[in-house]
Write a protein that holds these residues in place. Structure first.
Motif, mmCIF file in Angstrom:
data_model
loop_
_atom_site.group_PDB
_atom_site.id
_atom_site.type_symbol
_atom_site.label_atom_id
_atom_site.label_comp_id
_atom_site.label_asym_id
_atom_site.label_seq_id
_atom_site.Cartn_x
_atom_site.Cartn_y
_atom_site.Cartn_z
ATOM 1 N N GLN A 1 25.932 29.188 58.473
ATOM 2 C CA GLN A 1 27.300 28.916 58.046
ATOM 3 C C GLN A 1 27.525 27.418 58.007
ATOM 4 O OE1 GLN A 1 30.189 31.038 60.325
ATOM 5 N NE2 GLN A 1 31.920 30.092 59.318
ATOM 6 N N VAL A 2 28.219 26.975 56.960
ATOM 7 C CA VAL A 2 28.645 25.578 56.870
ATOM 8 C C VAL A 2 30.125 25.583 56.516
ATOM 9 C CG1 VAL A 2 28.360 23.354 55.721
ATOM 10 C CG2 VAL A 2 26.358 24.798 56.119
ATOM 11 N N ASP A 3 30.917 24.910 57.321
ATOM 12 C CA ASP A 3 32.345 24.736 57.093
ATOM 13 C C ASP A 3 32.637 23.244 57.148
ATOM 14 O OD1 ASP A 3 33.109 27.553 57.073
ATOM 15 O OD2 ASP A 3 32.709 27.524 59.231
ATOM 16 N N ILE A 4 33.833 22.874 56.740
ATOM 17 C CA ILE A 4 34.219 21.471 56.850
ATOM 18 C C ILE A 4 34.187 21.092 58.335
ATOM 19 C CG2 ILE A 4 36.111 19.817 56.556
ATOM 20 C CD1 ILE A 4 36.857 21.360 54.001
ATOM 21 N N GLY A 5 33.324 20.159 58.669
ATOM 22 C CA GLY A 5 33.215 19.663 60.035
ATOM 23 C C GLY A 5 32.169 20.317 60.910
ATOM 24 N N SER A 6 31.488 21.352 60.407
ATOM 25 C CA SER A 6 30.501 21.999 61.265
ATOM 26 C C SER A 6 29.467 22.770 60.456
ATOM 27 C CB SER A 6 31.182 22.954 62.245
ATOM 28 O OG SER A 6 31.762 24.038 61.548
ATOM 29 N N ALA A 7 28.367 23.055 61.119
ATOM 30 C CA ALA A 7 27.310 23.879 60.516
ATOM 31 C C ALA A 7 26.588 24.624 61.620
ATOM 32 C CB ALA A 7 26.325 23.013 59.743
ATOM 33 N N GLU A 8 26.085 25.800 61.270
ATOM 34 C CA GLU A 8 25.258 26.577 62.187
ATOM 35 C C GLU A 8 24.017 27.015 61.442
ATOM 36 O OE1 GLU A 8 25.360 30.627 64.911
ATOM 37 O OE2 GLU A 8 27.244 29.754 64.214
ATOM 38 N N VAL A 9 22.868 26.747 62.041
ATOM 39 C CA VAL A 9 21.591 27.119 61.428
ATOM 40 C C VAL A 9 20.701 27.772 62.471
ATOM 41 C CG1 VAL A 9 21.680 25.215 59.768
ATOM 42 C CG2 VAL A 9 20.450 24.907 61.912
ATOM 43 N N GLU A 10 19.728 28.520 61.994
ATOM 44 C CA GLU A 10 18.628 28.968 62.829
ATOM 45 C C GLU A 10 17.414 28.197 62.351
ATOM 46 O OE1 GLU A 10 18.032 33.169 63.026
ATOM 47 O OE2 GLU A 10 19.989 33.503 63.953
ATOM 48 N N PHE A 11 16.542 27.828 63.293
ATOM 49 C CA PHE A 11 15.369 27.056 62.901
ATOM 50 C C PHE A 11 14.158 27.493 63.689
ATOM 51 C CE2 PHE A 11 17.103 24.768 66.459
ATOM 52 C CZ PHE A 11 16.021 24.200 67.108
ATOM 53 N N ASP A 12 13.020 27.297 63.075
ATOM 54 C CA ASP A 12 11.727 27.585 63.689
ATOM 55 C C ASP A 12 11.279 26.312 64.395
ATOM 56 O OD1 ASP A 12 9.029 27.936 64.290
ATOM 57 O OD2 ASP A 12 8.619 29.023 62.435
ATOM 58 N N GLU A 13 11.271 26.344 65.715
ATOM 59 C CA GLU A 13 10.950 25.142 66.493
ATOM 60 C C GLU A 13 9.513 24.669 66.326
ATOM 61 O OE1 GLU A 13 10.255 27.469 70.718
ATOM 62 O OE2 GLU A 13 12.171 26.543 70.289
ATOM 63 N N THR A 14 8.654 25.481 65.705
ATOM 64 C CA THR A 14 7.291 25.025 65.430
ATOM 65 C C THR A 14 7.239 24.211 64.135
ATOM 66 O OG1 THR A 14 6.635 27.017 64.204
ATOM 67 C CG2 THR A 14 6.308 27.042 66.603
ATOM 68 N N LYS A 15 8.323 24.249 63.344
ATOM 69 C CA LYS A 15 8.348 23.532 62.068
ATOM 70 C C LYS A 15 9.304 22.349 62.042
ATOM 71 C CE LYS A 15 6.928 27.542 59.438
ATOM 72 N NZ LYS A 15 7.227 28.479 58.377
ATOM 73 N N THR A 16 10.344 22.373 62.852
ATOM 74 C CA THR A 16 11.312 21.275 62.870
ATOM 75 C C THR A 16 12.027 21.257 64.208
ATOM 76 O OG1 THR A 16 13.066 20.196 61.598
ATOM 77 C CG2 THR A 16 13.267 22.579 61.887
ATOM 78 N N GLN A 17 12.757 20.173 64.466
ATOM 79 C CA GLN A 17 13.506 19.987 65.705
ATOM 80 C C GLN A 17 14.955 19.625 65.375
ATOM 81 O OE1 GLN A 17 12.246 20.527 68.885
ATOM 82 N NE2 GLN A 17 10.591 21.388 67.642
ATOM 83 N N PRO A 18 15.871 19.812 66.331
ATOM 84 C CA PRO A 18 17.285 19.513 66.070
ATOM 85 C C PRO A 18 17.538 18.110 65.534
ATOM 86 C CG PRO A 18 17.085 20.734 68.100
ATOM 87 C CD PRO A 18 15.681 20.404 67.652
ATOM 88 N N GLU A 19 16.800 17.137 66.024
ATOM 89 C CA GLU A 19 17.002 15.759 65.568
ATOM 90 C C GLU A 19 16.697 15.618 64.078
ATOM 91 O OE1 GLU A 19 14.907 16.599 68.155
ATOM 92 O OE2 GLU A 19 16.308 16.122 69.771
ATOM 93 N N GLN A 20 15.651 16.289 63.617
ATOM 94 C CA GLN A 20 15.281 16.231 62.200
ATOM 95 C C GLN A 20 16.331 16.928 61.334
ATOM 96 O OE1 GLN A 20 11.461 18.036 63.174
ATOM 97 N NE2 GLN A 20 10.485 16.409 61.986
ATOM 98 N N ILE A 21 16.893 18.010 61.845
ATOM 99 C CA ILE A 21 17.923 18.743 61.103
ATOM 100 C C ILE A 21 19.172 17.874 60.969
ATOM 101 C CG2 ILE A 21 19.389 20.787 61.105
ATOM 102 C CD1 ILE A 21 17.052 22.171 62.715
ATOM 103 N N ALA A 22 19.615 17.271 62.058
ATOM 104 C CA ALA A 22 20.778 16.388 62.016
ATOM 105 C C ALA A 22 20.523 15.204 61.085
ATOM 106 C CB ALA A 22 21.137 15.909 63.416
ATOM 107 N N GLU A 23 19.325 14.649 61.127
ATOM 108 C CA GLU A 23 18.989 13.505 60.278
ATOM 109 C C GLU A 23 19.073 13.860 58.796
ATOM 110 O OE1 GLU A 23 18.256 9.801 58.972
ATOM 111 O OE2 GLU A 23 18.820 10.409 60.994
#
Length: 69
Positions: A35-57
């Protein structure tokens, strides 16, 4: 293994911003946008492929300020 990440995103003002953020998140390998709304987002991620810092970047690179919520 899949993890959930919630981001607070500053600088979003309209539907076009939501679309830009959604598209940026979809380009990150291993990310599924929940979900993406004005001011926020929620994602699921595979920690073997990416990390939270990369997603935020990926959001920061398109001109917004994303941080873990």
């Amino acid at each position: 293994m899949s993890q959930t990440l919630k981001l607070a995103i500053d600088g979003m003002h309209c539907g076009s911003c939501v679309n830009r953020v959604t598209n940026a998140l979809k380009k990150v390998e291993g990310v599924e946008v929940k979900q993406v709304d004005i001011g926020s987002a929620e994602v699921e991620f595979d920690e073997t492929k990416t990390q939270p810092e990369q997603i935020a970047e990926s959001v920061n690179r398109i001109g917004f300020n994303a941080r873990q919520n």
